[in-house]
Design a protein around this motif. Structure first.
Motif, PDB file in Angstrom:
ATOM      1  N   GLN A 188      45.652 -14.240   1.242  1.00  0.00           N
ATOM      2  CA  GLN A 188      45.629 -12.654   0.821  1.00  0.00           C
ATOM      3  C   GLN A 188      46.078 -12.714  -0.567  1.00  0.00           C
ATOM      4  N   VAL A 189      45.103 -11.930  -1.169  1.00  0.00           N
ATOM      5  CA  VAL A 189      45.386 -11.509  -2.567  1.00  0.00           C
ATOM      6  C   VAL A 189      45.338 -10.096  -2.657  1.00  0.00           C
ATOM      7  N   THR A 190      46.295  -9.416  -3.539  1.00  0.00           N
ATOM      8  CA  THR A 190      46.443  -7.961  -3.896  1.00  0.00           C
ATOM      9  C   THR A 190      46.711  -8.184  -5.277  1.00  0.00           C
ATOM     10  N   GLY A 191      46.316  -6.796  -5.902  1.00  0.00           N
ATOM     11  CA  GLY A 191      46.881  -6.790  -7.229  1.00  0.00           C
ATOM     12  C   GLY A 191      48.163  -5.659  -7.665  1.00  0.00           C
ATOM     13  N   PHE A 192      48.803  -5.860  -8.583  1.00  0.00           N
ATOM     14  CA  PHE A 192      49.685  -4.999  -8.876  1.00  0.00           C
ATOM     15  C   PHE A 192      49.927  -4.481 -10.319  1.00  0.00           C
ATOM     16  N   SER A 193      50.412  -3.541 -10.672  1.00  0.00           N
ATOM     17  CA  SER A 193      50.575  -3.105 -12.179  1.00  0.00           C
ATOM     18  C   SER A 193      51.699  -4.037 -12.901  1.00  0.00           C
ATOM     19  N   LEU A 194      51.324  -4.236 -14.151  1.00  0.00           N
ATOM     20  CA  LEU A 194      52.266  -4.915 -14.770  1.00  0.00           C
ATOM     21  C   LEU A 194      52.623  -3.712 -16.091  1.00  0.00           C
ATOM     22  N   PRO A 195      53.911  -3.879 -16.770  1.00  0.00           N
ATOM     23  CA  PRO A 195      54.258  -3.057 -17.812  1.00  0.00           C
ATOM     24  C   PRO A 195      53.010  -3.187 -18.925  1.00  0.00           C
ATOM     25  N   ALA A 196      52.797  -2.069 -19.499  1.00  0.00           N
ATOM     26  CA  ALA A 196      51.526  -1.726 -20.454  1.00  0.00           C
ATOM     27  C   ALA A 196      51.821  -2.621 -21.799  1.00  0.00           C
ATOM     28  N   GLU A 197      51.810  -3.890 -21.701  1.00  0.00           N
ATOM     29  CA  GLU A 197      51.920  -4.798 -22.980  1.00  0.00           C
ATOM     30  C   GLU A 197      50.597  -5.668 -22.904  1.00  0.00           C
ATOM     31  N   ASP A 199      46.869  -6.642 -24.761  1.00  0.00           N
ATOM     32  CA  ASP A 199      45.333  -5.842 -24.854  1.00  0.00           C
ATOM     33  C   ASP A 199      44.893  -5.670 -23.523  1.00  0.00           C
ATOM     34  N   ALA A 200      45.403  -6.733 -22.816  1.00  0.00           N
ATOM     35  CA  ALA A 200      44.425  -6.698 -21.246  1.00  0.00           C
ATOM     36  C   ALA A 200      45.943  -7.176 -20.431  1.00  0.00           C
ATOM     37  N   ARG A 201      45.807  -6.873 -19.114  1.00  0.00           N
ATOM     38  CA  ARG A 201      46.818  -7.630 -18.223  1.00  0.00           C
ATOM     39  C   ARG A 201      46.565  -7.502 -16.732  1.00  0.00           C
ATOM     40  N   GLN A 202      46.783  -8.386 -16.032  1.00  0.00           N
ATOM     41  CA  GLN A 202      46.553  -8.455 -14.760  1.00  0.00           C
ATOM     42  C   GLN A 202      47.608  -9.035 -13.901  1.00  0.00           C
ATOM     43  N   GLY A 203      47.993  -8.398 -12.664  1.00  0.00           N
ATOM     44  CA  GLY A 203      49.166  -8.836 -11.930  1.00  0.00           C
ATOM     45  C   GLY A 203      48.442  -9.321 -10.551  1.00  0.00           C
TER      46      GLY A 203
END
Length: 276
Positions: A188-197, A199-203
């Motif tokens: 299973q794969v889900t996304g989550f938010s990261l601190p706004a650091e 130019d781009a980010r993905q958790g």
């Protein structure tokens, strides 16, 4: 990485940032020093470099020394973390398997993306092979491990990798992978938010349910990627008892400014309290 139980989640705690030494007039030509001593003339030279518009707007390509300087170190981490020498060889056999294409309504294209996820998690090259300098480090506390990497990439390839990461919670929501014996594993794969650091980010939270030693088990990994120009940070942590989300977020929040400092020719701050 090998099978191991993760430590129980603990309250969020800051990482102590250890400043590397900086040779006068050049961009981080030495690796991070274990004592964090960056006082005296070296500090003055750093201020001169950071005040240059050219240094801020057009960072020099990441060097091997710069990549190492942007890493967190054993001294940054609380508790009993110990830096290891074999982090590049960490592998987890639960990530080895062939995706069952029959699970996918949209066919082979999505299945290929999910297969790439498993393969890259296993090889520890989440964003693909770096095109330039890279450095990684790993730490162990009991049976828990944390992997942290800084590397330079081709811009087009890095943009493509972030687009791919962002698509995975939809394409790879849940699927089956089979090991060499034909035993099925549910991923299973889900996304989550990261601190706004950056130019781009993905958790991503990735769970793999299978068997280990004949007993049912679940591997849980938190994976984070942050792009800063054409350089990027990746953090992976987790284990058989879950993943510590707070540690992932702290590493992103404190590690990204370190990389930005390196890009600008500055010594990363020795005081995490200076990072908002």
């Amino acid at each position: 990485m090998t099978h191991r139980p993760s430590r129980p989640s603990r309250p969020s705690r800051p990482l102590r940032v250890l400043a590397p030494a900086l040779a006068a007039g050049v961009l981080l030509t030495t690796a991070a020093c274990s004592d964090g001593d960056d006082s005296g003339p070296a500090r003055a030279d750093t201020s001169e470099i950071s005040s240059s518009p050219l240094a801020q707007e057009s960072p020099a390509p990441l060097t091997e020394a710069g990549a190492r300087a942007a890493l967190v170190t054993e001294a940054d981490l609380e508790d009993d973390w110990t830096q290891v020498k074999n982090a590049a060889d960490w592998r987890d056999s639960l990530l080895v398997g062939k995706v069952d294409v029959a699970d996918f309504l949209t066919g082979k294209a999505d299945a290929a993306d999910c297969q790439k996820l498993l393969d890259r998690l296993y090889s520890e090259d989440l964003l693909g092979k770096p095109s330039g300098a890279s450095a990684l480090t790993g730490f162990q506390e009991g049976e828990s491990r944390l992997l942290y990497q800084v590397a330079a990439y081709d811009k087009a390839g890095l943009d493509s990798s972030f687009d791919w990461l962002g698509s995975l919670p939809v394409k790879c929501d849940q699927f089956t992978a089979k090991d060499s014996s034909g035993a099925a594993r549910t991923v299973q794969v889900t996304g989550f938010s990261l601190p706004a650091e950056g130019d781009a980010r993905q958790g991503l939270r990735v769970t793999v349910q299978g068997t280990s030693g004949g007993a049912p088990t679940t591997l849980t990994l938190d994976v984070a990627a942050v792009r800063v120009g054409t350089d990027a940070i990746t953090v992976t942590n987790g284990g058989l008892d879950g993943a510590d989300r707070d540690s992932t977020e702290q590493a992103v929040k404190l590690g990204t400014p370190r990389l930005k400092d390196v890009q600008a020719g500055r010594t990363p701050s020795a005081d995490p309290g200076e990072i908002d």
